[in-house]
Design a protein around this motif. Structure first.
Motif, PDB file in Angstrom:
ATOM      1  N   ILE A 184      73.554 -91.021 -62.803  1.00 22.43           N
ATOM      2  CA  ILE A 184      73.479 -89.780 -63.573  1.00 22.43           C
ATOM      3  C   ILE A 184      73.154 -88.652 -62.605  1.00 22.43           C
ATOM      4  O   ILE A 184      72.176 -88.729 -61.858  1.00 22.43           O
ATOM      5  CB  ILE A 184      72.399 -89.851 -64.675  1.00 22.43           C
ATOM      6  CG1 ILE A 184      72.587 -91.110 -65.528  1.00 22.43           C
ATOM      7  CG2 ILE A 184      72.452 -88.601 -65.550  1.00 22.43           C
ATOM      8  CD1 ILE A 184      71.692 -92.259 -65.121  1.00 22.43           C
ATOM      9  N   ILE A 185      73.963 -87.615 -62.608  1.00 21.41           N
ATOM     10  CA  ILE A 185      73.731 -86.487 -61.708  1.00 21.41           C
ATOM     11  C   ILE A 185      73.404 -85.232 -62.518  1.00 21.41           C
ATOM     12  O   ILE A 185      73.633 -85.160 -63.713  1.00 21.41           O
ATOM     13  CB  ILE A 185      74.956 -86.228 -60.800  1.00 21.41           C
ATOM     14  CG1 ILE A 185      76.185 -85.834 -61.647  1.00 21.41           C
ATOM     15  CG2 ILE A 185      75.262 -87.446 -59.948  1.00 21.41           C
ATOM     16  CD1 ILE A 185      77.368 -85.358 -60.815  1.00 21.41           C
ATOM     17  N   ILE A 245      65.630 -92.558 -57.941  1.00 21.01           N
ATOM     18  CA  ILE A 245      65.511 -91.234 -58.555  1.00 21.01           C
ATOM     19  C   ILE A 245      65.274 -90.253 -57.420  1.00 21.01           C
ATOM     20  O   ILE A 245      64.278 -90.361 -56.702  1.00 21.01           O
ATOM     21  CB  ILE A 245      64.344 -91.168 -59.555  1.00 21.01           C
ATOM     22  CG1 ILE A 245      64.523 -92.214 -60.668  1.00 21.01           C
ATOM     23  CG2 ILE A 245      64.222 -89.769 -60.156  1.00 21.01           C
ATOM     24  CD1 ILE A 245      63.344 -92.312 -61.621  1.00 21.01           C
ATOM     25  N   ARG A 246      66.180 -89.313 -57.211  1.00 20.76           N
ATOM     26  CA  ARG A 246      66.051 -88.411 -56.071  1.00 20.76           C
ATOM     27  C   ARG A 246      66.409 -86.982 -56.463  1.00 20.76           C
ATOM     28  O   ARG A 246      67.223 -86.747 -57.359  1.00 20.76           O
ATOM     29  CB  ARG A 246      66.921 -88.874 -54.908  1.00 20.76           C
ATOM     30  CG  ARG A 246      68.386 -89.035 -55.236  1.00 20.76           C
ATOM     31  CD  ARG A 246      69.139 -89.755 -54.110  1.00 20.76           C
ATOM     32  NE  ARG A 246      70.558 -89.862 -54.358  1.00 20.76           N
ATOM     33  CZ  ARG A 246      71.125 -90.813 -55.094  1.00 20.76           C
ATOM     34  NH1 ARG A 246      70.370 -91.737 -55.659  1.00 20.76           N
ATOM     35  NH2 ARG A 246      72.427 -90.835 -55.265  1.00 20.76           N
ATOM     36  N   VAL A 247      65.794 -86.036 -55.785  1.00 19.30           N
ATOM     37  CA  VAL A 247      66.058 -84.621 -56.010  1.00 19.30           C
ATOM     38  C   VAL A 247      67.358 -84.238 -55.328  1.00 19.30           C
ATOM     39  O   VAL A 247      67.622 -84.643 -54.192  1.00 19.30           O
ATOM     40  CB  VAL A 247      64.897 -83.763 -55.465  1.00 19.30           C
ATOM     41  CG1 VAL A 247      65.207 -82.281 -55.625  1.00 19.30           C
ATOM     42  CG2 VAL A 247      63.597 -84.105 -56.182  1.00 19.30           C
ATOM     43  N   SER A 254      59.700 -80.432 -64.115  1.00 19.29           N
ATOM     44  CA  SER A 254      60.310 -80.167 -62.815  1.00 19.29           C
ATOM     45  C   SER A 254      61.506 -79.256 -63.025  1.00 19.29           C
ATOM     46  O   SER A 254      62.296 -79.459 -63.960  1.00 19.29           O
ATOM     47  CB  SER A 254      60.765 -81.470 -62.150  1.00 19.29           C
ATOM     48  OG  SER A 254      61.506 -81.194 -60.973  1.00 19.29           O
ATOM     49  N   SER A 255      61.657 -78.254 -62.159  1.00 21.24           N
ATOM     50  CA  SER A 255      62.795 -77.343 -62.259  1.00 21.24           C
ATOM     51  C   SER A 255      63.982 -77.816 -61.429  1.00 21.24           C
ATOM     52  O   SER A 255      65.063 -77.225 -61.488  1.00 21.24           O
ATOM     53  CB  SER A 255      62.381 -75.936 -61.795  1.00 21.24           C
ATOM     54  OG  SER A 255      61.922 -75.972 -60.445  1.00 21.24           O
ATOM     55  N   ASP A 256      63.809 -78.872 -60.639  1.00 22.99           N
ATOM     56  CA  ASP A 256      64.874 -79.390 -59.776  1.00 22.99           C
ATOM     57  C   ASP A 256      65.887 -80.200 -60.576  1.00 22.99           C
ATOM     58  O   ASP A 256      65.587 -80.756 -61.632  1.00 22.99           O
ATOM     59  CB  ASP A 256      64.289 -80.288 -58.684  1.00 22.99           C
ATOM     60  CG  ASP A 256      63.383 -79.538 -57.719  1.00 22.99           C
ATOM     61  OD1 ASP A 256      63.755 -78.420 -57.311  1.00 22.99           O
ATOM     62  OD2 ASP A 256      62.300 -80.067 -57.399  1.00 22.99           O
ATOM     63  N   LEU A 257      67.086 -80.290 -60.013  1.00 19.04           N
ATOM     64  CA  LEU A 257      68.088 -81.222 -60.521  1.00 19.04           C
ATOM     65  C   LEU A 257      67.897 -82.565 -59.826  1.00 19.04           C
ATOM     66  O   LEU A 257      67.496 -82.624 -58.658  1.00 19.04           O
ATOM     67  CB  LEU A 257      69.502 -80.696 -60.258  1.00 19.04           C
ATOM     68  CG  LEU A 257      69.888 -79.416 -61.012  1.00 19.04           C
ATOM     69  CD1 LEU A 257      71.258 -78.922 -60.553  1.00 19.04           C
ATOM     70  CD2 LEU A 257      69.893 -79.649 -62.518  1.00 19.04           C
ATOM     71  N   HIS A 258      68.180 -83.645 -60.543  1.00 13.29           N
ATOM     72  CA  HIS A 258      67.955 -84.986 -60.007  1.00 13.29           C
ATOM     73  C   HIS A 258      69.187 -85.870 -60.201  1.00 13.29           C
ATOM     74  O   HIS A 258      69.982 -85.662 -61.124  1.00 13.29           O
ATOM     75  CB  HIS A 258      66.772 -85.660 -60.707  1.00 13.29           C
ATOM     76  CG  HIS A 258      65.445 -85.056 -60.397  1.00 13.29           C
ATOM     77  ND1 HIS A 258      65.033 -83.849 -60.933  1.00 13.29           N
ATOM     78  CD2 HIS A 258      64.427 -85.489 -59.600  1.00 13.29           C
ATOM     79  CE1 HIS A 258      63.817 -83.564 -60.486  1.00 13.29           C
ATOM     80  NE2 HIS A 258      63.425 -84.545 -59.690  1.00 13.29           N
ATOM     81  N   THR A 259      69.300 -86.839 -59.322  1.00  8.97           N
ATOM     82  CA  THR A 259      70.263 -87.926 -59.473  1.00  8.97           C
ATOM     83  C   THR A 259      69.480 -89.210 -59.716  1.00  8.97           C
ATOM     84  O   THR A 259      68.523 -89.502 -58.992  1.00  8.97           O
ATOM     85  CB  THR A 259      71.134 -88.078 -58.209  1.00  8.97           C
ATOM     86  OG1 THR A 259      71.941 -86.911 -58.057  1.00  8.97           O
ATOM     87  CG2 THR A 259      72.046 -89.300 -58.322  1.00  8.97           C
TER      88      THR A 259
END
Length: 425
Positions: free
Chosen positions: A3-4, A27-29, A11-16
Motif C-alpha cells: 500500500i503506497i 512500514i516506511r516513510v 503523522s503528516s507523512d505519506l507511508h508505504t
C-alpha cells in the motif's frame, strides 16, 4: 500486498506498508507521492488505521424491532419485555439470517472485531449456540467474542446460574451480568461476586451491563471494580453502560474514581442507545443518561464507544456506522475540543481493542496481523468532521470490501460507485 501513499494517524507523512503472508512486514516513510504500478494499492493520501472495534452489540436481537410489538415507552425495561415476547420465536435459521445481515453491515463499515452479547435466560440457549457456531465460521472475515449474558438476571431468573455454566461449557468467551435488574440489592451484589468467581474458574473475560439506569443509588460498579481489584483481574473486566454514574454526585464519584483507577477495569459507553433509553422518567431538566466518558478518559481509565443495538426492541435505528456513534458521543459527552478530535478514533479502535483484550495482536505495526481500514480523510479530525466513508477494509492482506466515494457526474446527478468485493457466505 503493498500500500503506497497512505497517511497514518498522528503523522503528516505519506507511508508505504507491506503485508507478507498476512502480516505487516514493513512500514516506511515515503519521500514523496508515488505512482502505483499494477500490484500496489494506492491510498491516495487517505488515512489508514487499525480496523474499527464494535465492543458491545446484541447480534441475537438485531433486526427484530416491532416483532411482535414495538417498544412504545422507549425504556430499557419495556425493551426487555418486548424481547421476552420475541424469544419464543427464535430459531437457528432466524438468528443466522439476521446475524449475517448485521455482520455484513458492520464489515462494510470497517468493523473487524465484535463483542456480542447472547441472552442465556432462554433454556434452549439457541442464541448462544448459534453465535458460537457463527463465530467460528466467520473467523476469516471478522473476529467475534460471545458474551453469555443473563438478560433477566443471573440469580433472579430461575436456573440462571446453571444456564451460565452451561453456556461457558458450550464455549462462551465472556461472562456477563446485569446486577441492577436482579430483584434485590443483595442479589445484585452477589451476582457480581459470582461473575468474578466464574471468570476465575473458567478463565474467561467479564463484561457486565452495570448500573444501566438513572437511579443514583444503583452502585454495583463499586462491587464489580472491588472484586476485580481484589482478584487482580482488572484489565480482563469491563463495565458496560454505567449510566447511573451520570446521576452520581461529585463527592461520591471522587471516591469511586480512586477505586476505578486502581482496579484497571474497562468501560464501554453506548451514546446513541443510552441517550434514547435513559432520562425517560425525568421531566425537565432531563439527564443525558450517559456515564462520565470525558472524566474517565481524562483520569486515564480505558473507555470506548459501541453501537449496542441495530434495529431491536431497545433501539429501532442503527446502521453499523461507528463513525456515527463517535460523532454522537463526542457531542453528548462535551468532547468537542480539538484535543478531543485529534485522538477521537481511539474511542472506536485502540480503546476497544484494549477492552476486548486483543491489543497484543492489533494495530498498524510490523509483525502484527495485516488488518487495516482506509478512511476518507487525512486525520482523526477530518474523518469525524466529514463523517468520511470507509473506503477499504483489509484483513490479513485480503480485501474484505472496497468502495469509491460517490461522485457528481456532469448531469448533476450523484453517482454511487460503491462496490463490495467480499460477502458473507
Amino acid at each position: 500486498m503493498e500500500i503506497i501513499n497512505a497517511r497514518l494517524r498522528h503523522s503528516s507523512d505519506l507511508h508505504t506498508l507491506t503485508i507478507t503472508n498476512g502480516v505487516f512486514s514493513a512500514i516506511r516513510v515515503q519521500g514523496s507521492r508515488l505512482s502505483a504500478d499494477g500490484g500496489q494499492v494506492d491510498a491516495g493520501g487517505k488515512l489508514l488505521c487499525a480496523p474499527f472495534v464494535e465492543p458491545h452489540i446484541h447480534l441475537d436481537a438485531a433486526m427484530t424491532a416491532g416483532e411482535p410489538n414495538w417498544n412504545q415507552t422507549g425504556t430499557l425495561f419495556e425493551g426487555i419485555e418486548r424481547w421476552s415476547e420475541r424469544k419464543p420465536m427464535l430459531t437457528e435459521a432466524d438468528i443466522r439470517r439476521r446475524v449475517q445481515q448485521t455482520v455484513t453491515l458492520l464489515i462494510e463499515n470497517g468493523v473487524q472485531h465484535i463483542r456480542t452479547h447472547a441472552d442465556i435466560t432462554d433454556p434452549s440457549l439457541i442464541g448462544l449456540r448459534t453465535l458460537c457456531a457463527m463465530r467460528d465460521e466467520l473467523k476469516d472475515r471478522v473476529e467475534i467474542q460471545v458474551v453469555a449474558f443473563p438478560q433477566e438476571g443471573l440469580l433472579s431468573f430461575a436456573g440462571g446460574l446453571a444456564l451460565m455454566e452451561e453456556a461457558l461449557e458450550i464455549g462462551a468467551d465472556v461472562i456477563g451480568g446485569i446486577p441492577h435488574f436482579e430483584y434485590t440489592r443483595e442479589l445484585g451484589e452477589a451476582s457480581m461476586k459470582k461473575v468474578i468467581e466464574l471468570a476465575i474458574k473458567y478463565d474467561r473475560l467479564v463484561d457486565v451491563h452495570c448500573d444501566e439506569i438513572d437511579d443514583p443509588n444503583s452502585r454495583f460498579l463499586e462491587v464489580l471494580a472491588a472484586e476485580a481489584l481484589f482478584n487482580d483481574l482488572g484489565p480482563r473486566v469491563t463495565a458496560s453502560h454505567t449510566t447511573a454514574m451520570g446521576s452520581y454526585d461529585n463527592a461520591y464519584c471522587s471516591r469511586l474514581f480512586r477505586l476505578l483507577k486502581r482496579s484497571g477495569i474497562n468501560f464501554i459507553s453506548c451514546p446513541t442507545e443510552s441517550i434514547h433509553l435513559q432520562g425517560r422518567f425525568d421531566s425537565y431538566p432531563k439527564r443525558r443518561g450517559l456515564t462520565r466518558v470525558k472524566e474517565l478518559d481524562e483520569a486515564g481509565i480505558n473507555v470506548c464507544f459501541a453501537e449496542d443495538s441495530i434495529c431491536d426492541p431497545w433501539y429501532s435505528l442503527g446502521n453499523g456506522k461507528l463513525l456515527r456513534t463517535l460523532d454522537f458521543g463526542l457531542h453528548i459527552c462535551h468532547m468537542m475540543g480539538y484535543q478531543d478530535f485529534s485522538r477521537s478514533l481511539d474511542l472506536i479502535t485502540d480503546n476497544g481493542a484494549r477492552t476486548l483484550n486483543i491489543s497484543a495482536r492489533y494495530g498498524i505495526e510490523v509483525g502484527r496481523p495485516g488488518n487495516f481500514i482506509l478512511l476518507d480523510g487525512e486525520d482523526d479530525y477530518s474523518v469525524v468532521r466529514k463523517q468520511g466513508e470507509v473506503l477499504m477494509s483489509v484483513r490479513q492482506g485480503r480485501i474484505l470490501m472496497q468502495r469509491v466515494p460517490a461522485q457528481v457526474v456532469p448531469t448533476g446527478e450523484p453517482r454511487d460507485t460503491r462496490r463490495a468485493v467480499a460477502e458473507l457466505a
